[in-house]
Design a protein around this motif. Structure first.
Motif, short mmCIF file in Angstrom:
data_model
loop_
_atom_site.label_atom_id
_atom_site.label_comp_id
_atom_site.label_asym_id
_atom_site.label_seq_id
_atom_site.Cartn_x
_atom_site.Cartn_y
_atom_site.Cartn_z
N THR A 5 1.78 2.90 -23.94
CA THR A 5 1.18 3.16 -22.89
C THR A 5 1.25 2.70 -21.87
OG1 THR A 5 -0.58 4.55 -21.70
CG2 THR A 5 -1.07 2.49 -23.51
N PHE A 6 1.39 3.37 -20.48
CA PHE A 6 1.98 1.96 -19.02
C PHE A 6 0.13 2.23 -18.87
CE2 PHE A 6 5.84 3.88 -18.72
CZ PHE A 6 6.10 3.20 -17.98
N HIS A 7 -0.56 3.14 -19.43
CA HIS A 7 -2.12 2.77 -18.46
C HIS A 7 -2.58 1.30 -18.77
CE1 HIS A 7 -6.73 2.44 -19.91
NE2 HIS A 7 -6.73 3.23 -19.12
N PRO A 8 -3.10 1.70 -17.34
CA PRO A 8 -3.30 0.07 -16.85
C PRO A 8 -3.42 -1.50 -17.34
CG PRO A 8 -2.85 1.19 -14.90
CD PRO A 8 -3.01 2.30 -16.41
N PRO A 9 -5.14 -0.86 -17.87
CA PRO A 9 -6.06 -1.55 -18.40
C PRO A 9 -5.17 -1.96 -19.57
CG PRO A 9 -7.27 0.04 -17.78
CD PRO A 9 -5.98 0.28 -17.70
N THR A 10 -4.69 -1.02 -20.50
CA THR A 10 -4.38 -1.81 -21.99
C THR A 10 -2.92 -2.06 -22.16
OG1 THR A 10 -4.81 0.77 -22.37
CG2 THR A 10 -3.36 -0.35 -23.95
N GLN A 45 4.70 1.88 -10.94
CA GLN A 45 2.76 1.47 -12.27
C GLN A 45 2.93 -0.06 -12.16
OE1 GLN A 45 1.89 4.23 -14.26
NE2 GLN A 45 2.71 5.13 -12.21
N PHE A 46 3.85 -1.02 -10.70
CA PHE A 46 3.73 -2.69 -11.38
C PHE A 46 4.83 -2.67 -10.26
CE2 PHE A 46 7.87 -3.70 -12.86
CZ PHE A 46 7.95 -5.09 -13.07
N TRP A 47 4.90 -4.00 -9.42
CA TRP A 47 5.62 -4.27 -8.52
C TRP A 47 5.75 -5.75 -8.94
CZ3 TRP A 47 0.77 -4.63 -6.38
CH2 TRP A 47 0.11 -5.83 -6.21
N THR A 48 6.64 -6.40 -8.79
CA THR A 48 7.12 -7.78 -8.81
C THR A 48 8.42 -8.26 -7.26
OG1 THR A 48 8.17 -9.51 -10.08
CG2 THR A 48 9.54 -7.13 -9.84
N GLY A 49 7.99 -9.77 -7.51
CA GLY A 49 9.14 -9.88 -5.88
C GLY A 49 8.10 -10.89 -5.35
N GLY A 50 8.60 -11.39 -3.92
CA GLY A 50 8.22 -12.17 -3.03
C GLY A 50 8.14 -13.76 -3.61
N VAL A 51 8.05 -13.79 -2.55
CA VAL A 51 8.79 -15.76 -2.50
C VAL A 51 7.34 -16.36 -1.88
CG1 VAL A 51 10.29 -18.12 -1.77
CG2 VAL A 51 10.71 -15.86 -2.15
N SER A 52 7.00 -15.70 -0.62
CA SER A 52 5.70 -16.88 -0.24
C SER A 52 4.29 -16.84 -1.21
CB SER A 52 5.56 -16.39 1.11
OG SER A 52 4.67 -16.82 1.96
N SER A 53 3.92 -18.20 -1.04
CA SER A 53 2.76 -18.27 -1.42
C SER A 53 1.77 -17.26 -0.68
CB SER A 53 2.27 -19.76 -1.81
OG SER A 53 3.20 -20.24 -3.14
N GLU A 80 1.04 -0.90 0.06
CA GLU A 80 0.13 0.21 0.31
C GLU A 80 0.89 1.05 0.09
OE1 GLU A 80 -2.83 -0.59 2.67
OE2 GLU A 80 -4.21 -1.65 2.07
N ARG A 81 1.67 1.33 0.58
CA ARG A 81 2.96 2.48 0.85
C ARG A 81 3.40 2.49 -0.43
NH1 ARG A 81 7.16 1.51 4.32
NH2 ARG A 81 8.15 0.17 2.99
N MET A 82 4.29 1.67 -1.43
CA MET A 82 4.64 1.28 -3.04
C MET A 82 3.29 2.01 -3.92
SD MET A 82 6.88 -1.90 -2.26
CE MET A 82 6.96 -2.61 -4.14
N ILE A 83 2.16 1.73 -3.26
CA ILE A 83 1.56 2.18 -4.73
C ILE A 83 0.84 4.11 -4.28
CG2 ILE A 83 -1.39 1.62 -5.49
CD1 ILE A 83 -0.87 -1.40 -5.00
N ASP A 84 0.86 4.05 -2.74
CA ASP A 84 -0.39 5.18 -2.17
C ASP A 84 0.92 6.64 -2.46
OD1 ASP A 84 -2.15 7.20 -1.43
OD2 ASP A 84 -1.51 5.88 0.39
N ARG A 85 2.06 6.18 -1.71
CA ARG A 85 2.97 7.03 -1.64
C ARG A 85 4.76 7.22 -2.98
NH1 ARG A 85 7.33 6.95 3.07
NH2 ARG A 85 8.11 5.66 1.76
N ASP A 86 4.65 5.54 -2.87
CA ASP A 86 5.94 6.46 -4.30
C ASP A 86 5.05 5.67 -5.51
OD1 ASP A 86 7.33 5.84 -1.91
OD2 ASP A 86 6.85 4.10 -1.89
N ASN A 87 3.96 5.26 -5.51
CA ASN A 87 3.21 5.57 -7.31
C ASN A 87 3.93 4.89 -8.11
OD1 ASN A 87 1.15 7.19 -7.90
ND2 ASN A 87 2.38 9.27 -7.52
N ARG A 109 -5.10 -1.73 -9.27
CA ARG A 109 -5.05 -0.84 -10.37
C ARG A 109 -3.92 -1.09 -10.70
NH1 ARG A 109 -9.75 -3.27 -9.53
NH2 ARG A 109 -11.79 -2.11 -10.92
N VAL A 110 -2.84 -2.24 -10.11
CA VAL A 110 -1.41 -1.63 -10.11
C VAL A 110 -1.39 -3.02 -10.33
CG1 VAL A 110 0.58 -1.22 -9.04
CG2 VAL A 110 -1.20 0.10 -8.47
#
Lengths: 463, 364
Positions: free
Chosen positions: A381-386, A153-161, A144-151, A175-176
Motif C-alpha cells: 500500500t501507499f498508506h504513509p504510516p504503513t 506520495q513522496f519526494w526526494t532530492g536536495g543538497v543544502s542541509s 507545499e505546491r507539490m503536496i497540495d496541488r500535485d498530490n 504526512r508525506v
C-alpha cells in the motif's frame, strides 16, 4: 484525459490534471473526505473500492492517501539554480531515469525483486519537480505546491542541509514521506529528526567515522591537524565529529578557524593555518567556496606540505575546483567506478540516456526512488504510516552496498566511499572528479543510537 | 437616508443600479470591508478549486501565502503610498515579526494568537527604535539607512545571534498549539466551509487580512490619514500649517512596521519556519515590486501585486521548460505594466473601467 496523461514527459502538466481530478472528487463528496482527514472516525470508509483494485486496504485517509485514479505522483525537489546546481541537475536526471525504469523496466529495476517494471502496485508513476534554488523559503513554497496541488506520495532530492531541515517538519505535518539526499548536517537525523523523514545518505558523523577508520592509514598516525569550517550547522557538525573522532585516533587538533557562509576571501583563515603549521587541514566547506579556498591556499603557498581533507565531496564542490582539488580526500555516498555489477548496470543505463558518467547525486536519488517503491510494494500500500513502518526496518542492497534504516533516528547504516580528487587530465580521461580510495563497511561507519547526533532525536508520531 | 433608499427601491431598479449610487457606495468605508470579506471568502476556492479559474494552476497553500504577503504589501504601502516614504528595509519587520513569533512558540507557547501578538509587539518596538534614527533623513537617504538597518539585522541573525536565531538554518521545529486552546489550525472545516476555505488556518489569515484592510482604510479616510497624504505631497507646507511632521511620519512608520510584523508572524505560522531569507534585502525589494506593480497608494493595488508576483513564483515557476524563466517573465510583465500604466495594475483596471463606463454612458 485518461490515457494520455500517463506519460512522464511533462511532469508539471499532467500533475495539475490529476490534482483537479482529486479536487473535483473532494468537491463532489462534500467534505466527507476532509472530515475523514481529521480522524473523527465516523466510519465513512472512503478510500476503498476506487475501481482499480488497489484500494482494497481500508486505511483512513491520511496525507495524500488514498490515491484517486491509477497514477501515483512522485516528487523531486532540489537545486537547479545557484551554487548547488551541479548536483541538483544530476539528481533530476537520476530521478527521471528511475521513473522511466519503474514504469517501463530497465536499469536496476530488472535486478530488484520487489519491482516489476510495470509501475508500482499497479499504479503508473508520474512525477513533478521543483527548483529549491538552495533557499529555505522557496523550498517550503515549492514542496507545499507539490503536496497540495500535485498530490505527491513522496519526494526526494536536495543538497543544502538548511533546506532539508526546513522541509522535514512539512513532511511530518503533511504526512508525506521525504527521503533526503546529500544533506550532511548532523541534526537531520538528530534533534531535527521526524517520523516522515529518512536519510539514506551519510551524516557528518557517518563520514567522520569512516575517515577516522581510514585517514591514519592514508596520512599517518601521529598527525597535527587544523580545521577551517563554514560557520553554520553543516560546518559545525562536521567540525565537532572530526575533532572527536580524529582525536580518538591519536591525531592532535592544533587549531580551528571559522569562515562565514558566503564569504569567499579566506585570507584570515589562511593566516591562522600558516601560523599553526599542521600536517593536515580538515576543510569543511563546499561549492565555489571550496574552490576559492584551495586556490587561495595554493597562491599563498601553504598548500604544498599540507594534506587537505574535505569531509563531504561532490560535484558541486569538485566542478568549480577543477584540477586544484587534486589529492583532496573526502567521502562520498557512491562511486561510479566501484566495479560491482549493479553500479555498472546503472552507469550503462545512465550513459545511454545522458551520455555522461553519473556522480553520487544521480545515483542516490535513483536509489531513493527505487527503494521507496520497493518498500511500498512490500507494504502492499501507499498508506504513509504503513510505508514509514516498512522503511524503519527496511534493508536493501543495490549499487551502494548494504543499506539499512534504523528506527531510532531514521539514519541509514551504510557503506562510505572514501575518495580522492584526481588531476585535470585524469578527469578528462575518466569523466569523474574522484578516484575511489577505500570502501568503508557499514559496521565501521555507523554509530550507536545513544551517541550524538542520534541521541538528540525524539521521533514524532506516525498518524 | 433609509427612506430615500426605500423609495428608490420601490421606484425603479435602475435607480439603485445607477452610476450615482455606485459612486457614492464605492467610496464608503463599509464597502471596502464588504469587498474584502467577499474577496477572502471566495479567493481560495476561485484560485485553487473552482471549475474554470483553478485551471490556471493555483492551489490552496499558495492562496494562503498570497493573503499573507498582501498584508505585508498593504503595510508597506501605508508608508510608501500614503506618506511617501520609500523604505528599503521592510524585511526587518517582516523577518523580525517572523522570528519573534517563532521564538515565542519555541520557548513559551505556540498559541497562534500569542505568536501574532508577540510578533507585532516586537516589530512595533523595532519600528520605534529604527524610526527614531531613520526618520531624521529624507528621500534617498531614508531609503539607504533603512536598507542598512535591515542588513544589520540580517547579519546579526546570521552570526552573532546564532544561538537565538539558528543562524543559516533558521528556526525549525515550531509547534502550533490549538488557537485559544480550541482547535488546531490545520483542522479541516466541515461541509461547504471546507470547500470554500479548507481549514482553520485560512480563516485566521483571512480574518487578519480583513482587519488590516479595515484598519488601513480607516486611516485613509480619517483626517489623520489626510495629513499623511499632505506630507507626501508637500512636507514643508504641512509644517508651515503648524503640524509636527516628524510625529506623523513616526506614526506612519510605526503602523506600517506593525502591520508588516503581523504579516511576518502569520508567515511563521503558515510555514512553521523562520529563516534568514525573510530578513534579506531581496525580500524588501520584492515588496517594493509588488506594491509598484499593483498600484502605489491604492488600497487593493498591493494585493493585486502580491497575487501576480506570487503566481509567477509559485505557479509559472513549475511550468515545464519555460518555468525556470519565471523571473524573467515577471520582469517583462512588470516593466510593461509600469511603463504603460504608471499607477500599476489597479490604475490599469480603473482606466479600463472608466473607458467602458463612458462608452456605456455615451450609448445608453
Amino acid at each position: 484525459m485518461g490515457n494520455e496523461s500517463h506519460t512522464q514527459e511533462n511532469g508539471a502538466g499532467t500533475a495539475s490534471n490529476s490534482r483537479r481530478h482529486v479536487l473535483k472528487a473532494i468537491g463532489a463528496s462534500g467534505a466527507v473526505a476532509l472530515a475523514g482527514c481529521a480522524g473523527e472516525g465516523n466510519g465513512n470508509g472512503n478510500g476503498t473500492g476506487n475501481g482499480n483494485g488497489n484500494g482494497a486496504d481500508d486505511h483512513a485517509p491520511i496525507g495524500n492517501y488514498p490515491i484517486e485514479g491509477d497514477t501515483a505522483m512522485y516528487g523531486w525537489h532540489g537545486p537547479l539554480s545557484g551554487i548547488l546546481a551541479p548536483d541538483g541537475e544530476e539528481q533530476e536526471r537520476g530521478f527521471e531515469l528511475a521513473i522511466d525504469h519503474l514504469n517501463n523496466g530497465g536499469g536496476l529495476v530488472d535486478h530488484y525483486d520487489p519491482l516489476s517494471g510495470d509501475g508500482v502496485l499497479d499504479y503508473e508513476i508520474d512525477y513533478v519537480t521543483g527548483d529549491s534554488a538552495g533557499d529555505e523559503e522557496t523550498s517550503i513554497d515549492n514542496v507545499e505546491r507539490m503536496i497540495d496541488r500535485d498530490n505527491i506520495q513522496f519526494w526526494t532530492g536536495g543538497v543544502s542541509s538548511g533546506v532539508c531541515q526546513a522541509l522535514q517538519p512539512i513532511a511530518q505535518r503533511e504526512r508525506v514521506i521525504q527521503l533526503t539526499s546529500i544533506s550532511h548536517a548532523g541534526p537531520i537525523t538528530g534533534e531535527n529528526c521526524e517520523r516522515y523523514s529518512f536519510r539514506p545518505s551519510m551524516s557528518a558523523r557517518t563520514s567522520a567515522e569512516a575517515l577516522a577508520a581510514t585517514l591514519p592509514d592514508l596520512l599517518g598516525d601521529d598527525v597535527d591537524f587544523f580545521q577551517i569550517y563554514l560557520d553554520y550547522s553543516y560546518g559545525i557538525s562536521n567540525r565537532d565529529s572530526m575533532t572527536e573522532l580524529m582525536e580518538g585516533q591519536g591525531w592532535n587538533e592544533i587549531g580551528q578557524s571559522a569562515i562565514a557562509f558566503g564569504e569567499s576571501d579566506h585570507s584570515s583563515q589562511i593566516a591562522d593555518l600558516d601560523e599553526a603549521d599542521p600536517d593536515v587541514l580538515v576543510f569543511t566547506t563546499f561549492g565555489t567556496a571550496m574552490a576559492d579556498g584551495i586556490s587561495q591556499m595554493q597562491e599563498a603557498g601553504v598548500a604544498e606540505d599540507i594534506d587537505i581533507v574535505v569531509p563531504l565531496l561532490s560535484a558541486f564542490s569538485m566542478e568549480p575546483a577543477g584540477g586544484d582539488a587534486e589529492g583532496v580526500i573526502g567521502t562520498a555516498n557512491w562511486h561510479p567506478l566501484r566495479g560491482d555489477e549493479l553500479s555498472e548496470t546503472f552507469v550503462d543505463a545512465y550513459m545511454d540516456e545522458y551520455d555522461e558518467l553519473p556522480g553520487q547525486a544521480a545515483y542516490e536519488v535513483y536509489d531513493n526512488v527505487l527503494h521507496y517503491s520497493a518498500a511500498v510494494e512490500n507494504a502492499g500500500t501507499f498508506h504513509p504510516p504503513t510505508v514509514v513502518r516498512e522503511l524503519e526496518e527496511f534493508e536493501w542492497n543495490l549499487a551502494m552496498g548494504e543499506m539499512a534504516y534504523r528506527e531510532c533516528d531514521h539514519q541509514a547504516s551504510r557503506p562510505v566511499y572514501v575518495c580522492r580528487g584526481v588531476s585535470e587530465s585524469e578527469q578528462q580521461e575518466t569523466g569523474t572528479y574522484l578516484e575511489l580510495v577505500e570502501e568503508v563497511s557499514p559496521e565501521d561507519s555507523s554509530y550507536d543510537c545513544d551517541i550524538e547526533p542520534a541521541a538528540s532525536c525524539e521521533m514524532s508520531e506516525y498518524e | 437616508m433609509s427612506e430615500e433608499t426605500a423609495q428608490q427601491l420601490t421606484d425603479t431598479d435602475a435607480a439603485i443600479l445607477s452610476w450615482e449610487t455606485w459612486d457614492r457606495v464605492k467610496h464608503t468605508e463599509r464597502f471596502a470591508i464588504v469587498a474584502a470579506v467577499v474577496f477572502v471568502a471566495l479567493w481560495s476556492w476561485l484560485f485553487a478549486r473552482a471549475p474554470i479559474t483553478s485551471e490556471l494552476g493555483g492551489y490552496h497553500s499558495l492562496a494562503t501565502t498570497i493573503l499573507i504577503w498582501s498584508v505585508f504589501a498593504i503595510g508597506f504601502n501605508l508608508l510608501l503610498g500614503q506618506t511617501g516614504l520609500l523604505s528599503f528595509g521592510h524585511a526587518m519587520f517582516w523577518g523580525g515579526g517572523g522570528y519573534a513569533a517563532a521564538l515565542v512558540s519555541l520557548h513559551v507557547y505556540g498559541d497562534p494568537v500569542l505568536m501574532l501578538v508577540v510578533g507585532t509587539t516586537f516589530t512595533l518596538l523595532l519600528a520605534a527604535l529604527t524610526g527614531v534614527i531613520a526618520l531624521r533623513l529624507h528621500a534617498v537617504y531614508f531609503a539607504i539607512i533603512t536598507l542598512a538597518m535591515g542588513q544589520l539585522l540580517y547579519y546579526l541573525a546570521t552570526s552573532p545571534l546564532r544561538p537565538i536565531t539558528g543562524g543559516r538554518n533558521g528556526l525549525t521545529g515550531i509547534q502550533l498549539e490549538p488557537i485559544f486552546g480550541l482547535v488546531y489550525l490545520g483542522m479541516p472545516l466541515p461541509g461547504i466551509f471546507g470547500t470554500l476555505w479548507v481549514n482553520y488556518e485560512y480563516l485566521l489569515v483571512a480574518t487578519v487580512f480583513v482587519l488590516v484592510i479595515a484598519f488601513v482604510n480607516r486611516i485613509r479616510k480619517s483626517p489623520y490619514g489626510l495629513i499623511f497624504r499632505a506630507i507626501r505631497e508637500n512636507e514643508q507646507r504641512v509644517s508651515f500649517v503648524g503640524l509636527n511632521v516628524w510625529r506623523y511620519k513616526f506614526a506612519a512608520f510605526l503602523m506600517s512596521g506593525g502591520i508588516v510584523g503581523l504579516g511576518g508572524s502569520l508567515m511563521t505560522i503558515e510555514s512553521q519556519f523562520a529563516g534568514l531569507g525573510s530578513l534579506y534585502w531581496i525580500t524588501s525589494g520584492e515588496v517594493v515590486i509588488m506594491t509598484v506593480l499593483g498600484g502605489v497608494g491604492t488600497l487593493f493595488g498591493p494585493v493585486l501585486g502580491a497575487v501576480i508576483f506570487l503566481y509567477f513564483e509559485g505557479v509559472v515557476d513549475g511550468f515545464p521548460i519555460v518555468g525556470r524563466y519565471w523571473l524573467l517573465m515577471l520582469a517583462t510583465v512588470f516593466t510593461a505594466i509600469v511603463w504603460k500604466y504608471p499607477d500599476g495594475l489597479w490604475g490599469m483596471l480603473k482606466l479600463i473601467a472608466s473607458r467602458i463606463r463612458s462608452s456605456v454612458e455615451d450609448n445608453p
